[in-house]
Each structure stands twice: as structure tokens, then as C-alpha cells.
Enzyme design. Structure first.
Site, mmCIF file in Angstrom:
data_model
loop_
_atom_site.group_PDB
_atom_site.id
_atom_site.type_symbol
_atom_site.label_atom_id
_atom_site.label_comp_id
_atom_site.label_asym_id
_atom_site.label_seq_id
_atom_site.Cartn_x
_atom_site.Cartn_y
_atom_site.Cartn_z
ATOM 1 N N SER A 42 44.098 -50.740 18.497
ATOM 2 C CA SER A 42 45.423 -51.276 18.801
ATOM 3 C C SER A 42 45.707 -51.484 20.281
ATOM 4 O O SER A 42 46.519 -52.313 20.633
ATOM 5 C CB SER A 42 46.491 -50.374 18.189
ATOM 6 N N HIS A 50 46.406 -53.644 12.203
ATOM 7 C CA HIS A 50 46.530 -54.799 13.098
ATOM 8 C C HIS A 50 45.668 -55.968 12.633
ATOM 9 O O HIS A 50 45.417 -56.895 13.409
ATOM 10 C CB HIS A 50 46.119 -54.418 14.527
ATOM 11 N N LYS A 80 53.993 -54.517 10.426
ATOM 12 C CA LYS A 80 53.535 -55.468 11.443
ATOM 13 C C LYS A 80 53.575 -56.898 10.853
ATOM 14 O O LYS A 80 54.639 -57.503 10.815
ATOM 15 C CB LYS A 80 52.170 -55.063 11.970
#
Ligand SMILES: Cc1ncc(COP(=O)(O)O)c(C=O)c1O
Length: 381
Positions: free
Chosen positions: A168, A196, A227
Site C-alpha cells: 500500500s 488495493h 476502497k
């Protein structure tokens, strides 16, 4: 928040006053937001918000139940869709990926077992390893020779290898095909955190493993709804049915906490269905990320990572990173400074993240502003 609370919050971080998107209201003015995990722009999408609100009207503001006691059709459908998304047979919801990672480390590895964890794994994996009864062996970031050496040490218990798919703070990818081969050779279980990557990279946004052509060979994925999938609080595991079952039956971070809200389940479900139906946003994100990366490199800045929207601008000194962020905000672009203890001392950075919500003009405007601010703080000549 009282006005005093607001002033205190404002003293050390900006306050968001509007809906998140390409731009947002920050401290009362419109700025380009280049620091959020809102990869597909779905956190500000009217349809996703409507689906989420409709679920709150139908089921109430919260589930108020621990997951083993009862569920809703929305939660069940979200699990099925997540399993399909990752091409796995089973999935289970947690109230964050943090909880999912801790549950994995504490439930799937007992006191006679060993966990092998990358040095730059997300904090929740590190904390899961600390709480786990198993002994943890840490290998250097993406150093698979080191992992191989640690896996080769004589040991009779089970072995669990855990890695971020995309790291990340760096934006680098784990080499999953090689990790799969190592895990097979050493009879280890492989867990990949795709927080991610799911909805972000790979064909149809299916993540790091899909991008590297090995989606069907991962034992267990962990991931987040916070996210790409609309920014909702929630996490999940998806993978081999036997592992998911163990987490369902014995995962303390699953059992002893409240299920995610129906509005989060409905909104995230709408977001994942959108990605599975149409990859336009994933492709738009890739274009914006590539344009941002090329523009920042052309300025002569030190840029980390490859081919991922995480585009860290390495600054080094913490004071300078904070000053860079403040200067940039003056020019209408917000990227937060990332300093110790989030990254090692001397490795402070601004982590720029493009979103599918940005227009080409937004990206170009941001690059120009970053160049000006970087010159003012002496990062480039
Ligand atoms: C790799 C990784 N795993 C897990 C998490 C935690 O996700 P959540 O917000 O769902 O707890 C993050 C969030 O920053 C992350 O970057």
C-alpha cells in the site's frame, strides 16, 4: 462536532465538507482530491448511494446482530458475488479487512504452526501475526529467496504465507506465481490481501492474481469494501471453502462483532455488480494512473511503484513532506503527507492516487500544481 472540535481537527488535518470525488470541498474550498482510495469514484456515485440508502430504509440503519445469529439477503448475496468476483467457491464478510486479516492469522495458524509475513505487509497483517498463537517469520519485502530459506527451515506444524497483493505504501506487486510455486513445494497455504487490487487492476479489475494469470491458485484472499467498491466500511475473505468455514466457525473477529450495516452491504454489492458488468471505470482508472505517473516522472520527481494508481512521490525528510503537502493544497490539490510510523524514518512521501472520477484536465492540472509546489520546496530545480 462542536465548533471547538472542528477547529482542533482543522489544526492538524483538513476537514472534508462535501461529497468525495475528483474534487471535494476541503476547508471550505474546492480542491482536486488526489489522496483517496476512491479508485473507481464510486464513493460519490449517486446510484450506489441510492442503493445504500434504500437498504437502510428497508432493513434499518444497522444490523445490530453478530453474524452467526442471523443474516439478510443482502449480506448473503454480497458473499456470493465476492466469491464469484475472485473465482472462488466461498466468501465471508467481516466488518473491515483489518478484522479479516487478524482473524486469518489468529484462526488459521495455531501455536505449533508458523506464519511467514512480508516485512512491508499492511499493519493489520502485522497485528494479526502479533496476536496469533503461531510463531511469525518475517521475510524482506518481496524477497522470495529469503522466503524460500525461511520455509526450508525444519518445522512440523502447518505453514501460512501472507502477503499484500499490492503493497500500500509502495504500489509494488507481489510475485504471486513464484509464491504459489514456493507454497506448493513447502506445503504452505497462501493468503493474499487484495485491498488495493480488487476493482483496481487486472482484467475486469479482478486484482493482482488475475493480472498475473494465477487467480485460481490462491488459497485465500482478503479484501476491503472501503476502497474501489464504494468506500463502505467492511471487509471479506474469499477462497477455499474449508478455510472460509474455519473462519466462520472459529474466527473471533468474525463472531464477536456486529455485521456490516445493510446499507454498506447493499452499496458494496451495487459497486461490485457494476464492475463485473462493465470495466469502463477500471480502464479509465488505468489511463488516469498512467498519465499521472508519466507526468510526475517527467517533472524529475522520485516516483515509486509500477503500473498501479498508487504513485508515491518520495521526499525523504518529514518536515519537507508536510511542507510540500501544504504548498500543494494552496494551489488547490490535496495529497496527504505520509510519515513515520506509517513508513520508515527518512522515507516520508506524498502518495498520489488517481481515480476514475478524475478527468484528463484534472490530472493535468494536478501535475502542473505538483511541479510548482515541488519547485517551491526545493524538491526539483
Ligand atoms: C493492504 C491493506 N489491507 C487492509 C487494509 C485495511 O482495510 P479496512 O479499512 O477494511 O480495515 C488496508 C487499508 O488501508 C490496506 O491497505
Amino acid at each position: 462536532m462542536t465548533s471547538e472540535d472542528v477547529s482542533r481537527a482543522r489544526a492538524d488535518k483538513p476537514v472534508i465538507d462535501g461529497r468525495v470525488g475528483a474534487r471535494t470541498e476541503l476547508d471550505g474550498r474546492s480542491v482536486i482530491l488526489l489522496t483517496a482510495n476512491n479508485y473507481l469514484g464510486l464513493a460519490g456515485d449517486t446510484d450506489i448511494i441510492e442503493r445504500s440508502c434504500a437498504a437502510a430504509r428497508q432493513y434499518g440503519s444497522g444490523s445490530t446482530l453478530n453474524p452467526p445469529l442471523a443474516t439478510t439477503p443482502l449480506h448473503e448475496q454480497l458473499c456470493e458475488t465476492l466469491a464469484q468476483f475472485h473465482h472462488t467457491s466461498s466468501a465471508l464478510l467481516f466488518n473491515s479487512c483489518t478484522s479479516a486479516n487478524v482473524a486469518v492469522a489468529c484462526t488459521l495458524a495455531g501455536k505449533d504452526d508458523r506464519i511467514f509475513s512480508d516485512r512491508l505487509n499492511h499493519a493489520s497483517i502485522i497485528d494479526g501475526c502479533r496476536l496469533s498463537p503461531a510463531k511469525t517469520r518475517i521475510y524482506e519485502n518481496r524477497d522470495l529467496d529469503h522466503l524460500d530459506a525461511l520455509l526450508s527451515e525444519p518445522h512440523h506444524g502447518a505453514r501460512l504465507v501472507i502477503t499484500d497483493g499490492i503493497f500500500s505504501m509502495e504500489g509494488d506487486a507481489a510475485d504471486l506465481p513464484r509464491m504459489i510455486a514456493l507454497c506448493r513445494r513447502h506445503n504452505a497455504t497462501l493468503v493474499v490481501d487484495e485491498s488495493h487490487a480488487a476493482g483496481v487492476i487486472g482484467p475486469g479489475g479482478r486484482g493482482t492474481a488475475a493480472l498475473q494469470g494465477c487467480a485460481g491458485d490462491i488459497d485465500l484472499y482478503t479484501g476491503t469494501l472501503s476502497k474501489a467498491f464504494g468506500g463502505f466500511a467492511g471487509g471479506y475473505v474469499a477462497g477455499r471453502a474449508d478455510l472460509v468455514r474455519r473462519l466462520h466457525d472459529h474466527g473471533r473477529f468474525y463472531m464477536f462483532t456486529t455485521a456490516i450495516t445493510p446499507s454498506s452491504a447493499a452499496g458494496a454489492l451495487a459497486a461490485i455488480e457494476r464492475v463485473m458488468r462493465d470495466d469502463t471505470l477500471v480502464r479509465r482508472l488505468a489511463e488516469n494512473a498512467a498519465r499521472l505517473r508519466a507526468g510526475l516522472k517527467a517533472l524529475g520527481l522520485r516516483i515509486l511503484g509500477h503500473d498501479h494508481p498508487i504513485t508515491p512521490i518520495l521526499v525523504g525528510d518529514e518536515q519537507k513532506a508536510r511542507e510540500f503537502s501544504r504548498e500543494l493544497l494552496r494551489d488547490g490539490v490535496y495529497i496527504g503527507a505520509i510519515c513515520f510510523p506509517i513508513v520508515a524514518r527518512g522515507e516520508a512521501r506524498l502518495r498520489a492516487q488517481a481515480s476514475a472520477a478524475h478527468s484528463t484536465a484534472d490530472i493535468d492540472e494536478a501535475i502542473t500544481a505538483i511541479g510548482k509546489a515541488a519547485r517551491r520546496v526545493g524538491l526539483i530545480g
